[in-house]
Design an enzyme around this catalytic site. Sequence first.
Site, PDB file in Angstrom:
ATOM      1  CD  GLU A  15      -2.925  -1.110   2.346  1.00 28.79           C
ATOM      2  OE1 GLU A  15      -2.788  -0.257   3.237  1.00 28.79           O
ATOM      3  OE2 GLU A  15      -3.874  -1.917   2.311  1.00 28.79           O
ATOM      4  CD  GLU A  39      -4.731  -7.845   1.490  1.00 28.94           C
ATOM      5  OE1 GLU A  39      -5.587  -7.091   1.984  1.00 28.94           O
ATOM      6  OE2 GLU A  39      -3.509  -7.650   1.600  1.00 28.94           O
ATOM      7  CG  HIS A  55      -9.958  -5.532   0.378  1.00 29.80           C
ATOM      8  ND1 HIS A  55     -10.230  -6.709   1.058  1.00 29.80           N
ATOM      9  CD2 HIS A  55      -8.652  -5.273   0.592  1.00 29.80           C
ATOM     10  CE1 HIS A  55      -9.121  -7.125   1.654  1.00 29.80           C
ATOM     11  NE2 HIS A  55      -8.145  -6.281   1.392  1.00 29.80           N
ATOM     12  CG  ASN A 110      -0.632  -7.012  -1.560  1.00 29.62           C
ATOM     13  OD1 ASN A 110      -1.149  -7.652  -2.480  1.00 29.62           O
ATOM     14  ND2 ASN A 110      -1.217  -6.863  -0.380  1.00 29.62           N
ATOM     15  CG  ASP A 165     -12.926  -8.613   1.342  1.00 29.33           C
ATOM     16  OD1 ASP A 165     -12.700  -7.698   0.526  1.00 29.33           O
ATOM     17  OD2 ASP A 165     -12.630  -8.532   2.547  1.00 29.33           O
TER      18      ASP A 165
HETATM   19  C1  XIL Z   1      -6.659  -6.171   7.959  1.00 26.11           C
HETATM   20  C2  XIL Z   1      -7.050  -7.317   8.849  1.00 26.11           C
HETATM   21  O1  XIL Z   1      -7.953  -8.142   8.144  1.00 26.11           O
HETATM   22  C3  XIL Z   1      -7.702  -6.813  10.111  1.00 26.11           C
HETATM   23  O2  XIL Z   1      -7.909  -7.876  11.042  1.00 26.11           O
HETATM   24  C4  XIL Z   1      -6.830  -5.738  10.765  1.00 26.11           C
HETATM   25  O3  XIL Z   1      -7.509  -5.184  11.861  1.00 26.11           O
HETATM   26  C5  XIL Z   1      -6.467  -4.657   9.776  1.00 26.11           C
HETATM   27  O4  XIL Z   1      -5.851  -5.234   8.650  1.00 26.11           O
HETATM   28  N1  XIL Z   1      -5.109  -4.506   3.418  1.00 26.11           N
HETATM   29  C6  XIL Z   1      -4.161  -5.376   3.884  1.00 26.11           C
HETATM   30  C7  XIL Z   1      -4.468  -6.270   5.029  1.00 26.11           C
HETATM   31  O5  XIL Z   1      -3.081  -5.505   3.281  1.00 26.11           O
HETATM   32  O6  XIL Z   1      -3.346  -6.519   5.836  1.00 26.11           O
HETATM   33  C8  XIL Z   1      -5.596  -5.711   5.859  1.00 26.11           C
HETATM   34  O7  XIL Z   1      -5.921  -6.663   6.863  1.00 26.11           O
HETATM   35  C9  XIL Z   1      -6.780  -5.368   4.999  1.00 26.11           C
HETATM   36  C10 XIL Z   1      -6.414  -4.307   3.990  1.00 26.11           C
END
Ligand code: XIL
Length: 302
Positions: free
Chosen positions: A127, A235, A206, A169, A237
């Site tokens: 990020e 990741e 996401h 990432n 969802d």
């Molecule tokens: C999130 C986790 O799912 C949570 O449990 C935590 O509180 C915050 O981080 N981007 C990422 C992940 O790269 O590491 C994040 O994970 C979600 C967004």
Amino acid sequence: GSTLQAAASESGRYFGTAIAANRLSDSTYATIANREFTMITAENEMKMDATEPSQNQFSYGNADRIVNWARSNGKQVRGHALAWHSQQPGWMQNMSGTSLRNAMLNHVTQVATYYRGKIHTWDVVNEAFADGSSGGRRDSNLQRTGNDWIEAAFRAARAADPGAKLCYNDYNTDNWSHAKTQGVYSMVRDFKSRGVPIDCVGFQAHFNSGNPVPSNYDTTLRNFAALGVDVQITELDIEGSGSSQAQQYQGVVQACLSVARCTGITVWGVRDSDSWRASGTPLLFDGSGNKKAAYTSVLNQL
Ligand code: XIL
């Protein structure tokens, strides 16, 4: 295939999930995770605050729980993440300049060395690009140590674990026409042209109604892959339910499968009740561990 991992492996890909160490004692959770997934990401346990809570004192208990569970069940591990502006330990948050740069590089070196040989792929930097229309870097304490902090992190990771694939990432980099996507693309092109060690780019994916699966996702993945890197959905969802959610999941799988160098897909949790999206239902299994319509559409698409 009758499971996500079996179906994905038919085209040489993997299907993964994020695992929380404290849920592994839940047998429904562990059973689904073991049956369906073959690439494991620690949801929080390998982040900087978890692994280096005090400067130069490393703590691997919860991370090891996940790594050992994965390896003893024949799975591979995606390390997440070595350097990030978020979830930094308190001691690091207010650091700056050379001392922060050195602390970051020491963290990368120590953690990647500790896990050398056990990590399939590292998210080396997470990020680092800004949202919005600038296409530039995100402001952060790490960015303020100098624009070369990202390549320095990648070089340190390569030196510490030459066998691990090294990934950049990020999120909101799915739509080819977004400035952030172009910013990351330019960085990767530059890294490849100068020999900075980068092997792959992770797309967090996401999604929700305000940030839907883009119709040009395959274009994005294909263009990155053409730079000479693998790409992964890291990741995934998707907020929603029923057939509309199922259709969007299907679109993501379709985009990945259409790109030879899209090597795998990871969903960010097992059941809806495990999701970081506290009030949502963005995953493939419901809170009781039942397969949702989204599960079936993913399995059929793979
Ligand atoms: C999130 C986790 O799912 C949570 O449990 C935590 O509180 C915050 O981080 N981007 C990422 C992940 O790269 O590491 C994040 O994970 C979600 C967004």
